[in-house]
Design an enzyme around this catalytic site. Structure first.
Site, PDB file in Angstrom:
ATOM      1  CG  ASP A   8      -0.403   0.237   2.521  1.00 61.17           C
ATOM      2  OD1 ASP A   8       0.820   0.454   2.626  1.00 61.17           O
ATOM      3  OD2 ASP A   8      -1.181   0.234   3.496  1.00 61.17           O
ATOM      4  CB  CYS A  66       0.830  -2.306   4.807  1.00 63.49           C
ATOM      5  SG  CYS A  66       0.644  -3.346   6.272  1.00 63.49           S
ATOM      6  CB  THR A  68       1.848  -1.937  11.181  1.00 64.21           C
ATOM      7  OG1 THR A  68       0.656  -2.426  10.539  1.00 64.21           O
ATOM      8  CG2 THR A  68       1.593  -0.550  11.753  1.00 64.21           C
ATOM      9  CG  HIS A  99      10.475 -24.083  12.773  1.00 68.40           C
ATOM     10  ND1 HIS A  99      10.564 -23.953  14.135  1.00 68.40           N
ATOM     11  CD2 HIS A  99      11.629 -24.701  12.373  1.00 68.40           C
ATOM     12  CE1 HIS A  99      11.718 -24.463  14.564  1.00 68.40           C
ATOM     13  NE2 HIS A  99      12.380 -24.911  13.509  1.00 68.40           N
ATOM     14  CG  HIS A 134       8.849 -27.778  11.392  1.00 72.76           C
ATOM     15  ND1 HIS A 134       8.559 -27.250  12.633  1.00 72.76           N
ATOM     16  CD2 HIS A 134      10.156 -28.130  11.415  1.00 72.76           C
ATOM     17  CE1 HIS A 134       9.662 -27.259  13.376  1.00 72.76           C
ATOM     18  NE2 HIS A 134      10.632 -27.797  12.667  1.00 72.76           N
TER      19      HIS A 134
HETATM   20  C1  RB5 Z   1      -2.092   2.875   6.324  1.00 76.01           C
HETATM   21  O1  RB5 Z   1      -2.064   4.118   6.930  1.00 76.01           O
HETATM   22  C2  RB5 Z   1      -1.838   1.774   7.319  1.00 76.01           C
HETATM   23  O2  RB5 Z   1      -2.987   1.575   8.072  1.00 76.01           O
HETATM   24  C3  RB5 Z   1      -1.423   0.518   6.611  1.00 76.01           C
HETATM   25  O3  RB5 Z   1      -0.269   0.756   5.868  1.00 76.01           O
HETATM   26  C4  RB5 Z   1      -1.112  -0.671   7.491  1.00 76.01           C
HETATM   27  O4  RB5 Z   1      -0.198  -0.331   8.484  1.00 76.01           O
HETATM   28  C5  RB5 Z   1      -2.273  -1.384   8.002  1.00 76.01           C
HETATM   29  O5  RB5 Z   1      -2.203  -2.353   8.753  1.00 76.01           O
END
Ligand code: RB5
Length: 151
Positions: A8, A66, A68, A99, A134
């Site tokens: 994203d 993304c 996080t 694993h 595994h």
């Molecule tokens: C976008 O702002 C953020 O929510 C996305 O990149 C991600 O971290 C979502 O889990």
């Protein structure tokens, strides 16, 4: 090996770095499924693109990025047969392959430094699955695919 990659808006800059890294490896063919800009997009669509590429056989492994790594992990792991691993360091990257036979590497661009991300990707691409006990555990997860809250 074909690697499908998508992100994203939070992952665009890190993806460019990882693309350059993977393009130096002649054993890899890269399928870049977007997004390419920093305009806000919804991560489930990009997780779907990579999962579809794997499940159709178009790619053998995937990378999702993304902010996080959490949203991409949650979205990708909805697909049966997908084992998406959010890795923060070389240890989790290595074990996710040895694993868990992770077929998608997930990275959080806002939580990982560029040097660590490069090392994580390198380890994750080359580490083999150990099989044995595994594989038994993965088969148990596959057998649970039909469970839901209603059950
Ligand atoms: C976008 O702002 C953020 O929510 C996305 O990149 C991600 O971290 C979502 O889990």
């Amino acid at each position: 090996m074909v690697i499908a990659i998508a992100n994203d808006h939070g992952g665009t800059v890190l993806k460019q770095q990882l693309l350059e890294q993977m393009e130096r490896n002649p054993a890899l063919e890269i399928l870049d499924l977007g997004t390419d800009g920093v305009a806000s997009v919804d991560y489930p669509e990009y997780a779907k693109r990579v999962c579809t590429a794997l499940l159709s056989g178009e790619a053998q492994r995937g990378v999702l990025i993304c902010g996080t790594g959490l949203g991409m992990s949650m979205a990708a792991n909805r697909y049966s047969g997908i084992r998406a691993a959010l890795c923060h360091d070389e240890y989790t990257a290595r074990l996710s392959r040895q694993h868990n036979d992770a077929n998608i590497l997930v990275l959080g661009a806002r939580t990982i430094g560029s040097g660590v991300a490069a090392a994580v990707l390198e380890v994750w691409l080359k580490e083999p699955f150990e099989g044995g006990r595994h594989q038994r555990r993965i088969s148990q997860m596959d057998a649970q695919d039909e469970l839901s809250f209603a059950d």
